[in-house]
Structures are given as structure tokens and as C-alpha cells.
Write a protein that holds these residues in place. Structure first.
Motif, PDB file in Angstrom:
ATOM      1  N   PRO A   9       6.800  39.145  12.030  1.00 53.54           N
ATOM      2  CA  PRO A   9       6.578  38.484  10.745  1.00 53.54           C
ATOM      3  C   PRO A   9       7.885  37.906  10.221  1.00 53.54           C
ATOM      4  O   PRO A   9       8.838  38.629   9.970  1.00 53.54           O
ATOM      5  CB  PRO A   9       6.053  39.610   9.850  1.00 53.54           C
ATOM      6  N   ALA A  10       7.945  36.583  10.097  1.00 55.35           N
ATOM      7  CA  ALA A  10       9.175  35.911   9.680  1.00 55.35           C
ATOM      8  C   ALA A  10       8.880  34.836   8.641  1.00 55.35           C
ATOM      9  O   ALA A  10       9.508  33.789   8.630  1.00 55.35           O
ATOM     10  CB  ALA A  10       9.864  35.301  10.905  1.00 55.35           C
ATOM     11  N   ALA A  11       7.921  35.097   7.761  1.00 55.34           N
ATOM     12  CA  ALA A  11       7.503  34.089   6.796  1.00 55.34           C
ATOM     13  C   ALA A  11       8.036  34.349   5.390  1.00 55.34           C
ATOM     14  O   ALA A  11       7.737  33.607   4.471  1.00 55.34           O
ATOM     15  CB  ALA A  11       5.978  34.013   6.755  1.00 55.34           C
ATOM     16  N   CYS A  22      20.609  29.755   6.361  1.00 55.23           N
ATOM     17  CA  CYS A  22      19.550  29.623   7.365  1.00 55.23           C
ATOM     18  C   CYS A  22      18.560  30.760   7.163  1.00 55.23           C
ATOM     19  O   CYS A  22      18.756  31.622   6.311  1.00 55.23           O
ATOM     20  CB  CYS A  22      20.142  29.687   8.775  1.00 55.23           C
ATOM     21  N   SER A  23      17.500  30.778   7.943  1.00 52.66           N
ATOM     22  CA  SER A  23      16.551  31.889   7.900  1.00 52.66           C
ATOM     23  C   SER A  23      17.256  33.163   8.353  1.00 52.66           C
ATOM     24  O   SER A  23      18.127  33.124   9.226  1.00 52.66           O
ATOM     25  CB  SER A  23      15.369  31.606   8.825  1.00 52.66           C
ATOM     26  N   LYS A  24      16.865  34.293   7.773  1.00 49.35           N
ATOM     27  CA  LYS A  24      17.546  35.546   8.111  1.00 49.35           C
ATOM     28  C   LYS A  24      17.379  35.918   9.578  1.00 49.35           C
ATOM     29  O   LYS A  24      18.227  36.586  10.156  1.00 49.35           O
ATOM     30  CB  LYS A  24      17.079  36.679   7.205  1.00 49.35           C
ATOM     31  N   GLU A  25      16.324  35.455  10.220  1.00 51.59           N
ATOM     32  CA  GLU A  25      16.091  35.761  11.634  1.00 51.59           C
ATOM     33  C   GLU A  25      17.089  35.087  12.564  1.00 51.59           C
ATOM     34  O   GLU A  25      17.297  35.537  13.689  1.00 51.59           O
ATOM     35  CB  GLU A  25      14.662  35.361  12.030  1.00 51.59           C
ATOM     36  N   PHE A  63       6.453  34.553  16.733  1.00 52.71           N
ATOM     37  CA  PHE A  63       7.049  34.606  15.402  1.00 52.71           C
ATOM     38  C   PHE A  63       6.068  33.955  14.441  1.00 52.71           C
ATOM     39  O   PHE A  63       5.672  32.805  14.638  1.00 52.71           O
ATOM     40  CB  PHE A  63       8.377  33.836  15.381  1.00 52.71           C
ATOM     41  N   ILE A  64       5.676  34.658  13.401  1.00 47.84           N
ATOM     42  CA  ILE A  64       4.792  34.123  12.368  1.00 47.84           C
ATOM     43  C   ILE A  64       5.702  33.567  11.276  1.00 47.84           C
ATOM     44  O   ILE A  64       6.395  34.314  10.585  1.00 47.84           O
ATOM     45  CB  ILE A  64       3.864  35.214  11.791  1.00 47.84           C
ATOM     46  N   ILE A  65       5.724  32.235  11.150  1.00 47.97           N
ATOM     47  CA  ILE A  65       6.628  31.595  10.197  1.00 47.97           C
ATOM     48  C   ILE A  65       5.838  30.804   9.161  1.00 47.97           C
ATOM     49  O   ILE A  65       4.654  30.557   9.328  1.00 47.97           O
ATOM     50  CB  ILE A  65       7.652  30.676  10.902  1.00 47.97           C
ATOM     51  N   ARG A  66       6.517  30.422   8.112  1.00 47.53           N
ATOM     52  CA  ARG A  66       5.904  29.587   7.075  1.00 47.53           C
ATOM     53  C   ARG A  66       6.540  28.201   7.137  1.00 47.53           C
ATOM     54  O   ARG A  66       7.557  27.991   7.803  1.00 47.53           O
ATOM     55  CB  ARG A  66       6.105  30.196   5.689  1.00 47.53           C
TER      56      ARG A  66
END
Length: 80
Positions: A9-11, A22-25, A63-66
Motif C-alpha cells: 500500500p503506497a497511496a 518525492c514519495s516516501k517509498e 504497489f497500490i498507488i494513487r
């Protein structure tokens, strides 16, 4: 043997640690050598998670992203 699939989960918005560039991932947390003998490169947060999933037997991960977190798939494809 059953296939094990990883879901990441990366949303989220990362409000508690913002502002990040940037995104934390894909935020660099350390340095490593992806290939022995090559130069050191930044190791991003998501790499640590993916290594743990591989060690657990996962061979496919999603990876589930938004919307707006396109830097994650870009990094996973190009390494930049």
C-alpha cells in the motif's frame, strides 16, 4: 506450491513526514551496491521492503498507488 503475491500500500499522503521531495517509498535511506563491484547508489525505502518480500518467497508484487505518485513506478522501472 501456491504463488505468493505481495501487495504494497503506497497511496498515502505522508502528512506526518512532509514536506518530502518525492514519495516516501522512493526516498533514499542509505547507500548500497546493487551489483557487486559497481558504484554505490542510494537505496530507497521501497527497496528494503521488496528485499524482505523476496526473502519471504514473494515472486510478484504490486504497489497500490494513487494519482500523483508516478515517481514510484518511474523509479522501479528506471532506477532513477
Amino acid at each position: 506450491m501456491k504463488e505468493i503475491i505481495g501487495l504494497v500500500p503506497a497511496a498515502g499522503l505522508a502528512n506526518r513526514i512532509s514536506p518530502l521531495p518525492c514519495s516516501k517509498e522512493v526516498f533514499p535511506l542509505g547507500w548500497g551496491r546493487p551489483v557487486p563491484g559497481k558504484e554505490f547508489r542510494p537505496t530507497v525505502a521501497g527497496s528494503f521492503l521488496l528485499k524482505k518480500l523476496v526473502n519471504a518467497g514473494v515472486r510478484k508484487a504490486f504497489f497500490i498507488i494513487r494519482k500523483g505518485k508516478w515517481d514510484i513506478p518511474e523509479y522501479l522501472v528506471t532506477g532513477r
